[in-house]
Scaffold this motif. Sequence first.
Motif, PDB file in Angstrom:
ATOM      1  N   ARG A   7       0.819  -1.217   0.000  1.00 48.96           N
ATOM      2  CA  ARG A   7       0.000   0.000   0.000  1.00 48.96           C
ATOM      3  C   ARG A   7       0.848   1.261   0.000  1.00 48.96           C
ATOM      4  NH1 ARG A   7      -3.929  -1.403   5.035  1.00 48.96           N
ATOM      5  NH2 ARG A   7      -5.074  -3.096   4.022  1.00 48.96           N
ATOM      6  N   ASP A   8       0.261   2.317  -0.526  1.00 45.42           N
ATOM      7  CA  ASP A   8       0.916   3.624  -0.461  1.00 45.42           C
ATOM      8  C   ASP A   8       0.238   4.529   0.569  1.00 45.42           C
ATOM      9  OD1 ASP A   8      -1.437   4.230  -1.768  1.00 45.42           O
ATOM     10  OD2 ASP A   8      -0.475   5.101  -3.527  1.00 45.42           O
ATOM     11  N   THR A   9      -0.553   3.924   1.434  1.00 45.99           N
ATOM     12  CA  THR A   9      -1.248   4.656   2.498  1.00 45.99           C
ATOM     13  C   THR A   9      -0.783   4.112   3.853  1.00 45.99           C
ATOM     14  OG1 THR A   9      -3.086   3.083   2.375  1.00 45.99           O
ATOM     15  CG2 THR A   9      -3.290   5.119   1.068  1.00 45.99           C
ATOM     16  N   PRO A  10      -0.977   4.889   4.929  1.00 41.97           N
ATOM     17  CA  PRO A  10      -0.529   4.442   6.256  1.00 41.97           C
ATOM     18  C   PRO A  10      -1.099   3.075   6.646  1.00 41.97           C
ATOM     19  CG  PRO A  10      -1.073   6.760   6.320  1.00 41.97           C
ATOM     20  CD  PRO A  10      -1.527   6.248   4.968  1.00 41.97           C
ATOM     21  N   LEU A  11      -0.284   2.314   7.370  1.00 41.60           N
ATOM     22  CA  LEU A  11      -0.661   0.975   7.814  1.00 41.60           C
ATOM     23  C   LEU A  11      -1.295   1.024   9.192  1.00 41.60           C
ATOM     24  CD1 LEU A  11       2.559  -0.992   6.752  1.00 41.60           C
ATOM     25  CD2 LEU A  11       0.542  -0.401   5.383  1.00 41.60           C
TER      26      LEU A  11
END
Length: 159
Positions: A30-34
Amino acid sequence: MSGTPSPSSPGRDHPGERAAADPVRLLEIRDTPLSVDEVFAAVGDTAAGGTALFVGTVRSHDNGADVEGLGYSAHPTAEAEMRRIAEKVIADFPVRALAAVHRVGDLRIGDLAVVVAVSCPHRGEAFEACRKLIDDLKHEVPIWKHQTFSDGTEEWVGA
């Protein structure tokens, strides 16, 4: 006396002592926060007596140098490689549920870079399976780290 039944004991015949039919619950890049909560929830299983979770974060230093920031990039085959590794772990351990997410893009110090979790009937199996999962992901999945240091130098890791 250990709480783990021996391989020859009747307890090992119970379905909850074996791997689940489809234990892969979450595998993504992902390119979004985990989210640790999301990964932990994904491996919830009433037959699991142990859940092991590993969180990899961006640290402020590497090999004696101050890290200013970093970015991760992944080859298009990276998720397929994650699945291959997950299936190897499942073949070696009685995994009830497994999840792994890895971040790509630019990250700051303290950001979560990777979160993996495994649940198994017993804690020892969960620890070992989780360790194998993160170690193999780190060594075999084509994800590369580009670090920028406070002195202006930079380095590619894993490339």
